[in-house]
Motif scaffolding. Structure first.
Motif, short mmCIF file in Angstrom:
data_model
loop_
_atom_site.label_atom_id
_atom_site.label_comp_id
_atom_site.label_asym_id
_atom_site.label_seq_id
_atom_site.Cartn_x
_atom_site.Cartn_y
_atom_site.Cartn_z
N ALA A 16 0.82 -1.21 0.00
CA ALA A 16 0.00 0.00 0.00
C ALA A 16 0.85 1.25 0.00
O ALA A 16 1.99 1.21 0.40
N PRO A 17 0.26 2.37 -0.48
CA PRO A 17 1.06 3.58 -0.52
C PRO A 17 1.70 3.80 0.84
O PRO A 17 1.03 3.81 1.85
N ASN A 18 2.99 3.94 0.84
CA ASN A 18 3.75 4.05 2.09
C ASN A 18 4.64 5.26 1.98
O ASN A 18 5.59 5.26 1.23
N PRO A 19 4.34 6.31 2.74
CA PRO A 19 5.16 7.51 2.66
C PRO A 19 6.62 7.21 2.99
O PRO A 19 7.51 7.89 2.54
N GLY A 22 9.77 2.08 0.09
CA GLY A 22 10.03 0.65 0.00
C GLY A 22 10.95 0.44 -1.18
O GLY A 22 11.30 1.38 -1.89
N ILE A 23 11.32 -0.80 -1.40
CA ILE A 23 12.22 -1.14 -2.49
C ILE A 23 11.60 -2.28 -3.30
O ILE A 23 11.14 -3.27 -2.73
N ILE A 24 11.62 -2.14 -4.61
CA ILE A 24 11.24 -3.21 -5.52
C ILE A 24 12.52 -3.63 -6.22
O ILE A 24 13.24 -2.80 -6.77
N LEU A 43 11.05 3.39 -3.75
CA LEU A 43 9.73 4.00 -3.81
C LEU A 43 9.62 5.30 -3.04
O LEU A 43 8.68 6.05 -3.23
N GLU A 44 10.58 5.60 -2.18
CA GLU A 44 10.56 6.87 -1.47
C GLU A 44 11.00 8.00 -2.39
O GLU A 44 10.36 9.03 -2.48
N THR A 45 12.09 7.79 -3.11
CA THR A 45 12.64 8.83 -3.97
C THR A 45 12.22 8.70 -5.42
O THR A 45 12.31 9.66 -6.18
N GLY A 46 11.81 7.50 -5.83
CA GLY A 46 11.48 7.25 -7.23
C GLY A 46 12.71 6.92 -8.07
O GLY A 46 12.60 6.62 -9.25
N ARG A 47 13.90 6.95 -7.48
CA ARG A 47 15.11 6.64 -8.24
C ARG A 47 15.19 5.16 -8.54
O ARG A 47 14.85 4.32 -7.70
N TYR A 48 15.68 4.85 -9.74
CA TYR A 48 15.85 3.46 -10.12
C TYR A 48 17.17 3.28 -10.86
O TYR A 48 17.75 4.22 -11.39
N VAL A 49 17.62 2.03 -10.86
CA VAL A 49 18.77 1.63 -11.66
C VAL A 49 18.41 0.31 -12.32
O VAL A 49 17.74 -0.53 -11.72
N THR A 70 14.58 8.46 -12.72
CA THR A 70 13.68 8.74 -11.61
C THR A 70 12.24 8.62 -12.11
O THR A 70 11.88 9.23 -13.12
N LEU A 71 11.46 7.85 -11.39
CA LEU A 71 10.03 7.73 -11.64
C LEU A 71 9.37 8.76 -10.74
O LEU A 71 9.72 8.87 -9.56
N ALA A 72 8.46 9.57 -11.28
CA ALA A 72 7.88 10.66 -10.49
C ALA A 72 6.39 10.80 -10.77
O ALA A 72 5.83 10.12 -11.63
N GLY A 73 5.77 11.69 -10.03
CA GLY A 73 4.37 12.07 -10.27
C GLY A 73 3.40 10.92 -10.15
O GLY A 73 3.52 10.05 -9.28
N GLU A 74 2.43 10.92 -11.05
CA GLU A 74 1.35 9.93 -11.03
C GLU A 74 1.87 8.51 -11.21
O GLU A 74 1.37 7.57 -10.59
N ALA A 75 2.89 8.35 -12.03
CA ALA A 75 3.46 7.01 -12.25
C ALA A 75 4.01 6.44 -10.95
O ALA A 75 3.75 5.28 -10.61
N LEU A 76 4.76 7.23 -10.20
CA LEU A 76 5.30 6.77 -8.93
C LEU A 76 4.18 6.50 -7.93
O LEU A 76 4.21 5.49 -7.21
#
Length: 144
Positions: A16-19, A22-24, A43-49, A70-76
């Motif tokens: 669930a949305p977690n302020p 988390g990590i995927i 999932l906190e910052t939206g940064r990915y590698v 970086t994943l941001a906005g509605e997508a994140l």
């Protein structure tokens, strides 16, 4: 960007949305011809590698360079929501795991079973090595 979101959503299992975030971590770009790539999304910052999973790459093939973004906005926001669902519901069909996959429809693929784990705080869940035992929602989630 849509493909990254789709891959993260499909492979993520989901919490669930977690302020707090988390990590995927999951394997993507699966192939029978070369090792997969690994996506790690914060999932906190939206940064990915996205980077190669294998220490050695097949001879004669160029080893891909890591990709960052970086994943941001509605997508994140959507991936966070799906992550929450997966953390609540889990990513494994426990009946299938207990039966060692026997009696469940197999999944035919020449590629390896992707690795998938979700982390939120101290909690970590991972999908089983038997792809047929992944929950249907994880295997077939529609793009966000």
């Amino acid at each position: 960007m849509t493909m990254l979101l789709y891959l993260a959503a499909v492979t993520a299992g989901f919490v669930a949305p977690n302020p707090g975030g988390g990590i995927i971590m999951t394997d993507i770009e699966l192939s029978e011809w070369h090792p997969s790539m690994r996506l790690v999304l914060d999932l906190e910052t939206g940064r990915y590698v996205i980077r190669p999973t294998a220490a050695k790459w097949p001879k004669g093939e160029v080893r891909p360079d890591p990709r960052h973004g970086t994943l941001a906005g509605e997508a994140l926001h959507k991936v966070r929501a799906l992550f929450g669902i997966a953390m609540d519901a889990g990513v494994a069909n426990e009946s299938c795991v207990k039966a060692d996959g026997k009696g469940f429809p197999g999944i035919v693929s020449n590629a390896s079973v992707p690795r998938l784990s979700l982390e939120a705080g101290e909690r970590r869940i991972a999908a089983p090595a038997m792809y047929e035992c992944w929950t249907v929602s994880v295997r077939s989630s529609p793009p966000c």
